[in-house]
Design a protein around this motif. Structure first.
Motif, PDB file in Angstrom:
ATOM      1  N   PRO A  74     142.496  99.589  53.844  1.00 41.53           N
ATOM      2  CA  PRO A  74     142.606 101.069  54.136  1.00 41.53           C
ATOM      3  C   PRO A  74     141.854 101.126  55.392  1.00 41.53           C
ATOM      4  N   TRP A  75     142.206 102.236  56.199  1.00 45.89           N
ATOM      5  CA  TRP A  75     141.477 102.614  57.339  1.00 45.89           C
ATOM      6  C   TRP A  75     139.960 103.259  57.019  1.00 45.89           C
ATOM      7  N   VAL A  76     138.991 102.789  57.752  1.00 50.42           N
ATOM      8  CA  VAL A  76     137.761 103.438  57.682  1.00 50.42           C
ATOM      9  C   VAL A  76     137.189 103.876  58.911  1.00 50.42           C
ATOM     10  N   GLY A  77     136.082 104.790  58.858  1.00 53.50           N
ATOM     11  CA  GLY A  77     135.620 105.407  60.064  1.00 53.50           C
ATOM     12  C   GLY A  77     134.938 104.435  61.006  1.00 53.50           C
ATOM     13  N   LEU A  78     135.132 103.344  61.295  1.00 52.53           N
ATOM     14  CA  LEU A  78     134.433 102.551  62.254  1.00 52.53           C
ATOM     15  C   LEU A  78     135.047 102.139  63.565  1.00 52.53           C
ATOM     16  N   TYR A  79     134.593 102.288  64.546  1.00 50.71           N
ATOM     17  CA  TYR A  79     135.086 102.074  65.975  1.00 50.71           C
ATOM     18  C   TYR A  79     134.209 101.274  66.851  1.00 50.71           C
ATOM     19  N   GLU A  80     134.900 101.090  67.994  1.00 57.41           N
ATOM     20  CA  GLU A  80     134.083 100.443  69.220  1.00 57.41           C
ATOM     21  C   GLU A  80     133.631 101.611  70.305  1.00 57.41           C
ATOM     22  N   ARG A  81     132.582 101.785  70.568  1.00 56.83           N
ATOM     23  CA  ARG A  81     132.138 102.662  71.747  1.00 56.83           C
ATOM     24  C   ARG A  81     131.082 102.075  72.650  1.00 56.83           C
ATOM     25  N   ASP A  82     131.608 101.805  73.746  1.00 57.68           N
ATOM     26  CA  ASP A  82     130.663 101.287  74.708  1.00 57.68           C
ATOM     27  C   ASP A  82     130.108  99.906  74.450  1.00 57.68           C
ATOM     28  N   GLY A  83     130.906  99.022  73.847  1.00 60.38           N
ATOM     29  CA  GLY A  83     130.534  97.809  73.250  1.00 60.38           C
ATOM     30  C   GLY A  83     129.853  97.674  71.965  1.00 60.38           C
ATOM     31  N   GLU A  84     129.617  98.786  71.406  1.00 59.92           N
ATOM     32  CA  GLU A  84     128.804  98.647  70.046  1.00 59.92           C
ATOM     33  C   GLU A  84     129.462  99.355  69.118  1.00 59.92           C
ATOM     34  N   TRP A  85     129.759  98.841  67.920  1.00 56.43           N
ATOM     35  CA  TRP A  85     130.525  99.177  66.707  1.00 56.43           C
ATOM     36  C   TRP A  85     129.741 100.218  65.833  1.00 56.43           C
ATOM     37  N   ILE A  86     130.220 101.356  65.861  1.00 54.42           N
ATOM     38  CA  ILE A  86     129.284 102.297  65.126  1.00 54.42           C
ATOM     39  C   ILE A  86     130.350 103.038  64.140  1.00 54.42           C
TER      40      ILE A  86
ATOM     41  N   PRO B  10     124.949 102.591  63.150  1.00 54.26           N
ATOM     42  CA  PRO B  10     125.580 101.141  63.517  1.00 54.26           C
ATOM     43  C   PRO B  10     125.889 100.438  62.255  1.00 54.26           C
ATOM     44  N   VAL B  11     127.064  99.453  62.248  1.00 53.49           N
ATOM     45  CA  VAL B  11     127.548  98.891  61.384  1.00 53.49           C
ATOM     46  C   VAL B  11     126.600  97.533  60.946  1.00 53.49           C
ATOM     47  N   ASP B  12     126.488  97.445  59.636  1.00 56.79           N
ATOM     48  CA  ASP B  12     125.778  96.431  58.941  1.00 56.79           C
ATOM     49  C   ASP B  12     126.560  95.170  59.294  1.00 56.79           C
ATOM     50  N   GLU B  13     125.985  94.137  60.040  1.00 56.87           N
ATOM     51  CA  GLU B  13     126.806  92.939  60.377  1.00 56.87           C
ATOM     52  C   GLU B  13     127.377  92.269  59.301  1.00 56.87           C
ATOM     53  N   SER B  14     126.742  92.347  58.097  1.00 55.28           N
ATOM     54  CA  SER B  14     126.966  91.535  57.028  1.00 55.28           C
ATOM     55  C   SER B  14     128.313  92.045  56.360  1.00 55.28           C
ATOM     56  N   LEU B  15     128.985  93.144  56.670  1.00 53.48           N
ATOM     57  CA  LEU B  15     130.106  93.750  56.102  1.00 53.48           C
ATOM     58  C   LEU B  15     131.412  93.107  56.940  1.00 53.48           C
ATOM     59  N   TRP B  16     131.311  92.521  57.862  1.00 57.10           N
ATOM     60  CA  TRP B  16     132.453  91.988  58.661  1.00 57.10           C
ATOM     61  C   TRP B  16     132.979  90.602  57.929  1.00 57.10           C
TER      62      TRP B  16
ATOM     63  N   ARG C 232     139.083  99.448  66.486  1.00 60.49           N
ATOM     64  CA  ARG C 232     139.251 100.178  65.463  1.00 60.49           C
ATOM     65  C   ARG C 232     138.884  99.349  64.164  1.00 60.49           C
ATOM     66  N   GLY C 233     138.357 100.045  62.961  1.00 63.01           N
ATOM     67  CA  GLY C 233     137.944  99.255  61.919  1.00 63.01           C
ATOM     68  C   GLY C 233     138.696  99.683  60.738  1.00 63.01           C
ATOM     69  N   ALA C 234     138.942  98.522  59.670  1.00 64.14           N
ATOM     70  CA  ALA C 234     139.890  98.555  58.606  1.00 64.14           C
ATOM     71  C   ALA C 234     139.226  97.482  57.591  1.00 64.14           C
ATOM     72  N   TYR C 235     139.577  97.778  56.421  1.00 66.66           N
ATOM     73  CA  TYR C 235     139.052  96.727  55.253  1.00 66.66           C
ATOM     74  C   TYR C 235     140.226  95.374  55.735  1.00 66.66           C
ATOM     75  N   PHE C 236     139.723  94.304  55.317  1.00 66.41           N
ATOM     76  CA  PHE C 236     140.615  93.085  55.703  1.00 66.41           C
ATOM     77  C   PHE C 236     140.004  92.045  54.740  1.00 66.41           C
ATOM     78  N   ALA C 237     141.045  91.258  54.281  1.00 63.89           N
ATOM     79  CA  ALA C 237     140.879  90.356  53.252  1.00 63.89           C
ATOM     80  C   ALA C 237     141.662  89.102  53.378  1.00 63.89           C
ATOM     81  N   ASN C 238     141.961  88.331  54.555  1.00 61.74           N
ATOM     82  CA  ASN C 238     142.799  87.306  54.679  1.00 61.74           C
ATOM     83  C   ASN C 238     142.152  86.418  53.687  1.00 61.74           C
ATOM     84  N   PRO C 239     143.081  85.558  52.766  1.00 65.36           N
ATOM     85  CA  PRO C 239     142.664  84.828  51.569  1.00 65.36           C
ATOM     86  C   PRO C 239     142.103  83.493  52.013  1.00 65.36           C
ATOM     87  N   ASP C 240     142.550  83.083  52.707  1.00 64.51           N
ATOM     88  CA  ASP C 240     142.068  81.789  53.417  1.00 64.51           C
ATOM     89  C   ASP C 240     141.852  81.554  54.723  1.00 64.51           C
TER      90      ASP C 240
END
Length: 615
Positions: free
Chosen positions: A252-264, A270-276, A287-295
């Protein structure tokens, strides 16, 4: 299965391709009314349509892939692993909430008494319902791994007995579970926020999703802490209906986006880097969304040219065959010899691979000799004679009882010329073939690319082993397909190597290998799920449209009956008001137990809620 809405009178061209240049397969086309896409995480089989009124939802159970974990996940939401008791129920599930294999298996609520006679006795539903109907795949159940007391369901609806290794559980609910909306309570560590999963009929952009959420009084999901991310994923985002369930598994879409080179987040945090997801963000979009490429996918190739990788053993050498770089496993004129070549080891647990290579034989005396084999297995130990072998594999695989060898046997006098496959040295498939046409008497011809057949080896943990071959100036032909699935059950192909092994017996020949390519997928060592919904994020672009989004709503103002003055806190002022009404008091707010008097019981209730009111 994939569907699209066609328009009368239009012409459509459908291209079928895979991950290699050549191969074979089939595609079945049908037309008619399409089933409606997912409208919610759980779908109802309505009684008006002949159903049972129950709801069904697919849920990714997490890193614990056991049956107990599947049961706990189902019970958390008020359901149980599905019990499929009629062909009509099976048909509804297949059309509306089919089983998934994207990174793992789907478990259902059928299990076997461990004391029952294998493989067919003692099966029963977890709910105790009568087991009067089944949908076993042909040849199942067979208890092939020796501990297959549980059942997985394939996307076509058929069943297979299996050991405990599940990614998904199909949950059945007797009534609407309302799983599309959850509240993170103060007692669970939240602040009373409410989250809603929305699945639309049409795909929308990130901006359209943001406007949609705001029009409903909320915002796109903002995961400001890892604790919030974990809670929302476990309680909402792990329902597979919110995901595309494709190889490139987008959520799903989430409320994450890049502004002036920073993801917020839209909340300005700010986004916790461990979530990427590993390797993200990679500049795909803002723009940000959930993602789960299996391999993860890796390309490896070896031309055996100037600086080859890999390791040579025995009599194997790198050879320049009249300008064509080749791996020569054994040489014409030298009987009783062997040669092996191994790639470097590849980290991670391989889930599928496809390999292509050219080969040919040269025997100045004419006629094929013994042959060679393609190798894949745990080859970390190369001591002694472990890597010595030929068309039957290598001694290390015999010692270990595991390891794949695809043997090319050219000597027709033995009566077994062709291509076989062995696991741990035990043959499980063989197809006769004649290699006289690619056994040459002169070295120069044998080394030419156009003189060499191209062989393709494909393996997947879902379908097993397939091999095809294209002889010079001929179309590819399937040697065998989808073999050995039971043989590979339960293996752990982590950090394995690939290679070739050849030998010369009484009839000696050159065995030449060229243009080796390998494309393989492996599971990253990052925990979580293997391809199903994952609690990780991806940077993508505005127009990468999708149907699902998650909306976050602020906590409702906390109220409690004991807060008589409405300041959000049960404290001294409320206690004073209760004591002021002590005694008979019909209809008083301070009469908390409703017995028309204010007394000790009301005081106990108030003191139990002392402090900040919580939702």
């Amino acid at each position: 299965r994939v569907g699209f809405e066609g328009v009368a009178g239009e012409t459509y061209y459908i291209r079928v391709s895979g991950i290699s240049e050549d191969g074979s397969g089939e595609i079945d086309l049908a037309w008619g009314d399409l089933d409606d896409p997912y409208a919610a995480p759980a779908v109802e089989w309505p009684t008006a349509s002949g159903g049972n009124g129950h709801f069904y939802a697919m849920y990714a159970i997490g890193a614990d892939r056991s049956f107990a974990a599947a049961v706990l996940a189902a019970e958390r939401f008020g359901g149980y692993p599905v019990t499929i008791t009629t062909p009509e129920e099976q048909d509804f599930i297949d059309r509306n909430m089919p089983a998934l294999q994207n990174g793992g298996n789907t478990v259902i609520g059928l299990l076997q008494d461990p004391n029952a006679s294998e493989p067919s006795d003692g099966w029963g539903w977890i709910t105790g319902e009568p087991f009067n109907w089944s949908n076993w795949r042909s040849g199942e159940p067979n208890d092939s791994a020796g501990n297959e007391d549980f059942v997985i369901m394939y996307p076509d609806g058929t069943w297979n007995d299996n050991s405990q290794d599940f990614t998904y559980v199909l949950i059945e609910f007797d009534e609407d579970p309302g799983v599309e909306e959850v509240v993170w309570s103060v007692q669970e560590g939240g602040e009373g926020q409410r989250y809603e999963a929305v699945i639309l009929s049409e795909r929308i952009t990130w901006t359209q999703a943001r406007v949609y959420a705001e029009n409903r009084g909320g915002t796109l999901l903002c995961l400001e802490t890892t604790e919030e991310a974990d809670w929302v994923f476990e309680n909402l985002s792990a329902f597979s209906a919110l995901w595309t369930n494709t190889f490139y598994n987008t959520g799903p879409w989430v409320g994450l986006y890049e502004r002036d080179g920073e993801w917020i987040w839209l909340s300005e945090e700010p986004v916790d880097e461990s979530l990427w997801f590993p390797g993200e963000p990679n500049g795909t979009g803002n723009r940000g969304a959930y993602f789960a490429n299996p391999d993860f996918r890796v390309n490896y190739s070896e031309t055996f040219d100037s600086d080859p990788s890999g390791t040579l053993f025995g009599d194997a050498v790198y050879a320049d065959v009249f300008g064509n770089p080749r791996l020569k496993l054994v040489a014409d004129g030298f009987d009783g010899t062997w040669g092996t070549w191994l790639t470097p080891s590849f980290s991670g647990r391989v889930t599928q691979f496809i390999s292509t290579f050219r080969f040919s034989f040269k025997n100045v005396s004419g006629g094929p000799g013994d042959g060679f084999s393609f190798l894949w297995g745990d080859l970390s130990d190369t001591s002694g004679n472990r890597v010595q072998g030929g068309e039957l594999g290598i001694f290390g695989f015999l010692d270990d009882g595991e390891g794949l060898s695809v043997g090319v046997t050219g000597y027709p006098a033995a009566g077994n010329n062709g291509i076989d496959a062995r696991w741990g040295g035990a043959q499980f498939v063989q197809t006769p073939l004649d290699f006289s046409s690619v056994t040459y008497t002169d070295y120069a011809t044998a080394g030419l690319p156009e003189s060499m057949p191209t062989m393709t080896v494909y393996w997947s943990e879902i379908v097993g082993l397939s091999v095809s071959i294209a002889f010079p100036f001929q179309n590819p032909q399937v040697v065998y397909a989808d073999e050995g699935l039971d043989v590979f059950a339960g293996i752990d192909p982590s950090d394995w190597r690939f290679g070739f092994a050849g030998r010369n017996g009484a009839i000696d020949q050159d065995v030449l290998i060229g243009d080796f390519t390998l494309l393989y997928d492996y599971l990253p060592e990052i925990g979580g799920l293997a391809g199903g919904p994952r609690n990780t994020l991806d940077d993508t672009y505005e127009e990468n449209v999708r149907r699902a989004l998650i909306i976050e709503y602020p906590a409702e103002p906390a109220t409690c009956a004991e807060d008589f003055d409405g300041d959000g806190v049960v404290g001294g002022a409320d206690l004073a008001q209760l004591l002021g009404n002590w005694g008979g008091c019909v209809g008083c707010d301070t009469d908390l137990d409703g017995d028309d008097s204010v007394g000790g019981a009301d005081l106990a209730i108030l003191l139990a809620r002392w402090g900040v009111c919580s939702p």
